[in-house]
Design a protein around this motif. Structure first.
Motif, mmCIF file in Angstrom:
data_model
loop_
_atom_site.group_PDB
_atom_site.id
_atom_site.type_symbol
_atom_site.label_atom_id
_atom_site.label_comp_id
_atom_site.label_asym_id
_atom_site.label_seq_id
_atom_site.Cartn_x
_atom_site.Cartn_y
_atom_site.Cartn_z
ATOM 1 N N ILE A 196 31.706 15.680 32.628
ATOM 2 C CA ILE A 196 32.640 15.326 33.108
ATOM 3 C C ILE A 196 34.087 14.786 32.882
ATOM 4 C CG2 ILE A 196 31.461 17.347 35.068
ATOM 5 C CD1 ILE A 196 31.969 14.503 36.734
ATOM 6 N N CYS A 197 33.625 13.034 32.212
ATOM 7 C CA CYS A 197 34.309 12.340 32.279
ATOM 8 C C CYS A 197 35.627 12.355 31.006
ATOM 9 C CB CYS A 197 33.900 10.767 32.615
ATOM 10 S SG CYS A 197 33.155 10.386 34.298
ATOM 11 N N ASP A 198 37.070 12.204 31.576
ATOM 12 C CA ASP A 198 38.205 12.454 30.096
ATOM 13 C C ASP A 198 37.638 11.140 29.951
ATOM 14 O OD1 ASP A 198 39.233 14.787 30.625
ATOM 15 O OD2 ASP A 198 39.572 13.237 32.506
ATOM 16 N N ARG A 199 37.606 9.573 30.034
ATOM 17 C CA ARG A 199 37.102 8.696 29.692
ATOM 18 C C ARG A 199 36.408 7.738 30.568
ATOM 19 N NH1 ARG A 199 41.165 4.582 29.276
ATOM 20 N NH2 ARG A 199 42.073 5.596 31.149
ATOM 21 N N ASP A 212 36.914 4.388 26.625
ATOM 22 C CA ASP A 212 36.589 4.837 25.345
ATOM 23 C C ASP A 212 36.011 6.753 25.936
ATOM 24 O OD1 ASP A 212 37.855 6.448 23.397
ATOM 25 O OD2 ASP A 212 37.038 5.475 21.936
ATOM 26 N N SER A 213 36.958 7.813 25.006
ATOM 27 C CA SER A 213 36.367 9.002 26.155
ATOM 28 C C SER A 213 34.959 9.048 25.146
ATOM 29 C CB SER A 213 36.934 9.869 25.318
ATOM 30 O OG SER A 213 37.135 10.137 23.722
ATOM 31 N N PRO A 214 33.700 9.597 26.336
ATOM 32 C CA PRO A 214 32.908 10.030 25.463
ATOM 33 C C PRO A 214 32.523 10.801 24.434
ATOM 34 C CG PRO A 214 32.622 11.210 28.136
ATOM 35 C CD PRO A 214 34.578 10.571 27.154
ATOM 36 N N ARG A 215 33.105 11.197 23.741
ATOM 37 C CA ARG A 215 33.808 12.561 22.449
ATOM 38 C C ARG A 215 33.767 11.384 21.394
ATOM 39 N NH1 ARG A 215 36.998 14.399 19.050
ATOM 40 N NH2 ARG A 215 36.197 16.916 17.589
ATOM 41 N N ASN A 216 34.578 10.376 22.342
ATOM 42 C CA ASN A 216 35.060 9.536 20.741
ATOM 43 C C ASN A 216 33.827 8.779 20.734
ATOM 44 O OD1 ASN A 216 37.811 10.509 20.097
ATOM 45 N ND2 ASN A 216 38.733 8.925 21.141
ATOM 46 N N LEU A 217 33.465 8.225 21.665
ATOM 47 C CA LEU A 217 32.419 6.886 21.179
ATOM 48 C C LEU A 217 31.542 7.767 20.903
ATOM 49 C CD1 LEU A 217 31.788 5.791 25.205
ATOM 50 C CD2 LEU A 217 32.812 4.264 22.705
ATOM 51 N N LYS A 218 31.017 9.517 21.087
ATOM 52 C CA LYS A 218 29.575 9.813 20.384
ATOM 53 C C LYS A 218 29.893 9.882 18.670
ATOM 54 C CE LYS A 218 27.576 13.336 22.611
ATOM 55 N NZ LYS A 218 28.211 14.079 23.617
ATOM 56 N N ILE A 219 31.142 10.384 18.556
ATOM 57 C CA ILE A 219 31.750 10.275 17.182
ATOM 58 C C ILE A 219 31.925 9.036 16.022
ATOM 59 C CG2 ILE A 219 33.425 11.346 15.644
ATOM 60 C CD1 ILE A 219 33.955 13.856 17.508
ATOM 61 N N SER A 220 32.250 8.055 16.680
ATOM 62 C CA SER A 220 32.257 6.866 15.884
ATOM 63 C C SER A 220 31.119 6.298 15.493
ATOM 64 C CB SER A 220 33.672 6.295 16.733
ATOM 65 O OG SER A 220 33.745 5.110 18.163
ATOM 66 N N ARG A 221 30.281 6.262 16.473
ATOM 67 C CA ARG A 221 29.430 6.014 16.685
ATOM 68 C C ARG A 221 28.120 6.480 16.404
ATOM 69 N NH1 ARG A 221 29.095 0.628 18.798
ATOM 70 N NH2 ARG A 221 31.302 -0.260 19.861
ATOM 71 N N GLY A 222 27.370 8.008 16.469
ATOM 72 C CA GLY A 222 26.763 8.241 16.004
ATOM 73 C C GLY A 222 26.364 8.656 14.303
ATOM 74 N N LYS A 223 25.288 8.819 13.517
ATOM 75 C CA LYS A 223 25.482 9.265 12.084
ATOM 76 C C LYS A 223 26.078 10.433 11.933
ATOM 77 C CE LYS A 223 20.711 6.977 13.029
ATOM 78 N NZ LYS A 223 19.138 7.032 12.802
ATOM 79 N N LYS A 224 26.752 10.290 10.632
ATOM 80 C CA LYS A 224 27.268 11.432 10.061
ATOM 81 C C LYS A 224 26.513 11.692 9.229
ATOM 82 C CE LYS A 224 31.267 9.406 11.292
ATOM 83 N NZ LYS A 224 31.825 9.554 12.675
ATOM 84 N N GLN A 225 25.409 12.790 10.051
ATOM 85 C CA GLN A 225 24.435 13.752 9.364
ATOM 86 C C GLN A 225 24.262 14.736 9.545
ATOM 87 O OE1 GLN A 225 20.960 10.648 9.356
ATOM 88 N NE2 GLN A 225 21.248 10.876 7.470
ATOM 89 N N LEU A 226 23.737 15.657 9.409
ATOM 90 C CA LEU A 226 23.354 16.833 9.926
ATOM 91 C C LEU A 226 21.750 16.888 10.104
ATOM 92 C CD1 LEU A 226 24.146 20.278 11.344
ATOM 93 C CD2 LEU A 226 23.601 21.081 9.093
#
Length: 284
Positions: A196-199, A212-226
């Motif tokens: 629910i949080c925007d940031r 930061d926003s949860p989305r930005n954190l998850k994308i920037s610090r996650g693995k770029k893999q499927l």
């Protein structure tokens, strides 16, 4: 809506600071989460910004007004839901809400509308002393919105709630955001914050480590893999593919064509993973 700069606070009798020079801003119409383990300073920050704790150093403003200079009418459009319900046990649910709404000079919400939103309409005339912890939490949540506030402070809003009622609370919070309300949440529940949080701001030992926003954190610090799971030889096997160039990856295309795919997931980190990564501490 809220602007905090160089905020410091020491409880009387303590040698060390509880809040150690933090900065953050909360925009109008935003759901902002302050996340951290017990004892990190979340509730202290919230109490300062609500106006309960005085004697802080630095600056803490709401709508441009320094909290050291707020007047009583400041609370007309402020809603607060503490983690531990503060209700009158001998009053019924509706009597509690009627009493609290009588403290405001402006327009207030119909108590039955609030009770219906959280599933307590059938218990409106039941004494709070007969309520379960979860029911008290939901009534306490109603209390925070009884004066139709523009700014709402919620401390662990889903604590003690089953999944169904927790979802009701989260849905109401999101609806209030759509109505333009600003909501400041303190919690150690990363799942709630992620949903629910925007940031979000990570706090540990009285210091904010990251915002930061949860989305930005998850994308920037996650693995770029499927990660793909597929059925083969009577079992389930797994294969990982880089996201870059995935659409033209021969091995990936071959797997899709020849195998029975069970699941596919990108490998972004959870907020809890990121919190531990950034602070070196768990939420326990």
């Amino acid at each position: 809506m809220i602007e905090v700069n160089g905020l410091r606070f020491t409880y009387p009798g303590n040698a060390s600071e509880t809040i150690k020079g933090i900065d953050f801003q909360i925009r109008r119409g935003e759901i902002f989460g302050l996340l951290g383990p017990s004892g990190a300073g979340k509730s202290t920050i919230q109490k300062i910004v609500i106006g309960i704790l005085k004697g802080y150093k630095g600056s803490a403003k709401i709508k441009g007004t320094e909290l050291q200079r707020i007047r009583p009418d400041f609370y007309e459009k402020i809603g607060v839901g503490f983690e531990l319900p503060n209700l009158y046990a001998k009053f019924t649910a509706v009597e509690n809400l009627d009493f609290f709404r009588s403290l405001y000079s402006g327009d207030t919400e119909n108590p039955m509308v609030l009770l219906e939103q959280v599933g307590l309409e059938k218990d409106a005339k039941t004494r709070v002393s007969d309520f379960s912890k979860g029911m008290k939490m939901r009534l306490n949540f109603c209390r925070a919105f009884v004066n139709k506030p523009d700014l709402v402070f919620l401390d662990e809003p889903t604590s003690g709630l089953d999944p169904v009622n927790a979802k009701k609370i989260k849905d109401i919070i999101l609806k209030k955001k759509q109505e333009g309300k600003t909501i400041f949440i303190t919690t150690h529940n990363m799942t709630v914050a992620e949903e629910i949080c925007d940031r979000v701001a990570f706090i540990i030992d009285g210091q904010i480590k990251l915002i930061d926003s949860p989305r930005n954190l998850k994308i920037s610090r996650g693995k770029k893999q499927l990660q793909v799971e597929y059925a083969e030889a009577g079992g389930i096997r797994q294969a990982d593919f880089e996201l870059a160039g995935l659409g033209s990856n021969p091995a990936f295309l071959k797997l899709l064509k020849e195998k029975e795919v069970q699941t596919m997931h990108t490998q972004e980190a959870s907020l809890e993973d990121i919190f531990i990564q950034v602070t070196g501490r768990s939420l326990a």
